[in-house]
Enzyme design. Structure first.
Site, mmCIF file in Angstrom:
data_model
loop_
_atom_site.group_PDB
_atom_site.id
_atom_site.type_symbol
_atom_site.label_atom_id
_atom_site.label_comp_id
_atom_site.label_asym_id
_atom_site.label_seq_id
_atom_site.Cartn_x
_atom_site.Cartn_y
_atom_site.Cartn_z
ATOM 1 N N LYS A 81 0.842 -1.196 0.000
ATOM 2 C CA LYS A 81 0.000 0.000 0.000
ATOM 3 C C LYS A 81 0.875 1.243 0.000
ATOM 4 O O LYS A 81 1.903 1.286 0.682
ATOM 5 C CB LYS A 81 -0.910 -0.030 1.230
ATOM 6 C CG LYS A 81 -1.910 1.113 1.307
ATOM 7 C CD LYS A 81 -2.832 0.924 2.499
ATOM 8 C CE LYS A 81 -3.821 2.074 2.625
ATOM 9 N NZ LYS A 81 -4.755 1.892 3.764
ATOM 10 N N SER A 156 -9.007 3.304 2.520
ATOM 11 C CA SER A 156 -7.946 3.831 1.675
ATOM 12 C C SER A 156 -7.126 2.745 0.988
ATOM 13 O O SER A 156 -6.244 3.040 0.172
ATOM 14 C CB SER A 156 -7.006 4.712 2.516
ATOM 15 O OG SER A 156 -6.442 3.969 3.589
ATOM 16 N N SER A 180 -10.342 0.843 6.417
ATOM 17 C CA SER A 180 -9.585 0.849 5.170
ATOM 18 C C SER A 180 -9.158 -0.527 4.689
ATOM 19 O O SER A 180 -8.715 -0.668 3.549
ATOM 20 C CB SER A 180 -8.353 1.752 5.305
ATOM 21 O OG SER A 180 -8.747 3.101 5.411
#
Length: 482
Positions: A81, A156, A180
């Site tokens: 990520k 996210s 997320s």
């Protein structure tokens, strides 16, 4: 579509170790697939040159030929990520304020994946500084949903969720503060696991003590893949003082468990407190019968706690932490304007907090944990929807209305995820099917503190009954591959 990219992570791992397929063949298949798929969803960013990656894969094959096996991820492509440091790759955090210079070291969870043999091909796209459950930013743009390119992928960890669903990664990492890991998993029909706070070391750079909302964790297309990656990420690290040991194993055989007689509490929408789209509730309530089919008893329940107070508590904790983290940018007028309005609002709101405000919020958070702990005296596990609405249009930054109720902040439409976060509990989003619009949805399985293994086992039992994630968007992928 190449058969190799359809394999789940553990199956791919076994094929590499037995030399049924070479690491170079795997890398070639994934790079070709990414070249076709990624332009449609924009999930993977900062992709490294193919020749570099193929050379690394060749070296991984040479190690195998020499009898040197690095671990279960030997030669497997991975993309951390874009909030986590990864040596040799930039960590943009989706912001022009971040340096695009390659990182010089790995975050702890990235280092553990590297040690397991993974080859890092790039990063997965995120929302700016991880704020908001919609993965868009001014550097790379928006990540689109794997099942409908006109809808968002969540966030996210939206890039991770979409990349998994589109078979561009065998397994993925993410992080979770406000859903997320759970929200993009639900939106892309995969599994996302937020572990017990501290199970996966957070960091190890930056502030080490105050940040107790966000945690890193695994995502995958099967529960066994999620468990294996979790076992790789988890465990105490002396550089992360709040991290803890874990007894969770990556052995799929230990996921099997008889749930006959297990007691499940259905939190629903907290007796009407949360606005949730009707069809989301219909899908989740229909899935309750699956728990009964594996031997569980399911009852509706509600914590003895004022839910509006929980939201107020959340705002204080989040603004305190986000405001502190971004204050260096906000203090400089030249850089302040490069923060999105929602980030500026977080910092501005945090500036008005006092020490007494933060202490009261911490006391309220403690009371919330006690209320949830009391529920676990009656129930083994709790259930909640993973989201309050289906993925919305990519042109929308955040929804102003959910189920007829106005949203007063940019993130209130994801209020359903804050309970497990504030209590520091393990929570896993599991797929529960598709709406009439063809879009997927998920439900959170919430366990008592440190019962990460139990949450994974319950998800595994459900997967055996309803393998929803097997219904990947293969028709879309096949059409694009032609």
């Amino acid at each position: 579509m190449h058969q190799l990219v359809t394999l789940d992570a553990l199956a791919l791992s076994a094929a590499i170790r037995s030399k049924e397929v070479s690491c170079r063949e795997v890398m070639q298949a994934y790079l070709e697939h990414i070249e076709k798929m990624n332009p449609h969803v924009n999930a993977i960013v900062s992709l490294r040159p193919p020749e570099e990656l193929l050379d690394e894969a060749k070296r991984a094959d040479q190690l195998l030929a020499q009898g040197r096996y690095l671990g279960w991820m030997h030669g497997m492509p991975q993309a951390p990520k874009d909030l986590a440091s990864c040596k040799g790759l930039p960590t943009s955090k989706g912001s022009p304020l971040s340096s695009m210079a390659p990182d010089q070291s790995d975050a702890t969870c990235v280092a553990r994946v590297r040690d397991a043999g993974a080859i890092f091909i790039g990063k997965t796209n995120v929302s700016e500084f991880g704020l908001g459950s919609n993965s868009y930013n001014p550097l790379f743009g928006v990540t689109r949903n794997a099942y409908d390119f006109s809808r968002i992928a969540g966030g996210s960890s939206g890039g991770a969720g979409a990349a998994l669903a589109m078979r561009m990664l065998p397994v993925a990492d993410g992080s979770d503060m406000m859903g997320s890991l759970r929200n993009p998993a639900a939106f892309n029909n995969v599994y996302g696991f937020r572990p017990t706070q501290g199970r996966v070391p957070y960091g190890s750079g930056g502030e080490l003590f105050l940040q107790q909302l966000s945690t890193e964790g695994p995502m995958g297309r099967t529960v066994a893949d999620v468990a294996r990656l979790f076992a790789t990420q988890a465990g105490y690290d002396p550089q992360c003082p709040l991290s803890s040991d874990t007894d969770v194993t990556g052995d799929a055989a230990q996921l099997k468990r008889d749930f006959k007689g297990a007691r499940i509490g259905w939190l629903g929408n907290y007796d009407g407190y949360l606005p949730i789209e009707e069809e989301v509730m219909v899908l989740c309530e229909a899935a309750l019968s699956d728990f009964a089919d594996i031997g569980c008893t399911v009852e509706q329940c509600r914590p003895d706690y004022p839910m509006e107070k929980l939201w107020e508590t959340w705002l204080v904790h989040r603004q305190w932490l986000v405001g502190g983290n971004l204050s260096v940018y906000f203090a400089d007028p030249a850089r302040r304007g490069l923060l999105k309005p929602e980030a500026q609002w977080e910092v501005e709101s945090g500036q008005y907090l006092t020490a007494a405000d933060v202490f009261r919020a911490s006391m309220a958070r403690s009371d919330w944990y006690r209320a949830i702990h009391k529920l676990f005296e009656q129930f083994d596990y709790l259930l909640l929807p993973s989201a309050q609405m289906f993925p919305f249009d990519v042109a929308t930054k955040w929804p102003r209305n959910v189920a007829g109720r106005e949203m007063d902040t940019y993130h209130r439409w994801m209020e359903v995820v804050i309970g497990p976060t504030l209590a520091g509990l393990p929570a896993m989003s599991v797929p529960v099917g598709f709406g009439a619009n063809g879009l997927p949805m998920g439900m959170q399985i919430i366990g008592p503190s440190r019962d990460d293994r139990g949450v994974l086992q319950l998800a595994y039992a459900l997967e055996g009954l309803r393998p929803w994630s097997a219904q990947a968007p293969l028709a879309v992928i096949d059409a694009l591959s032609r």
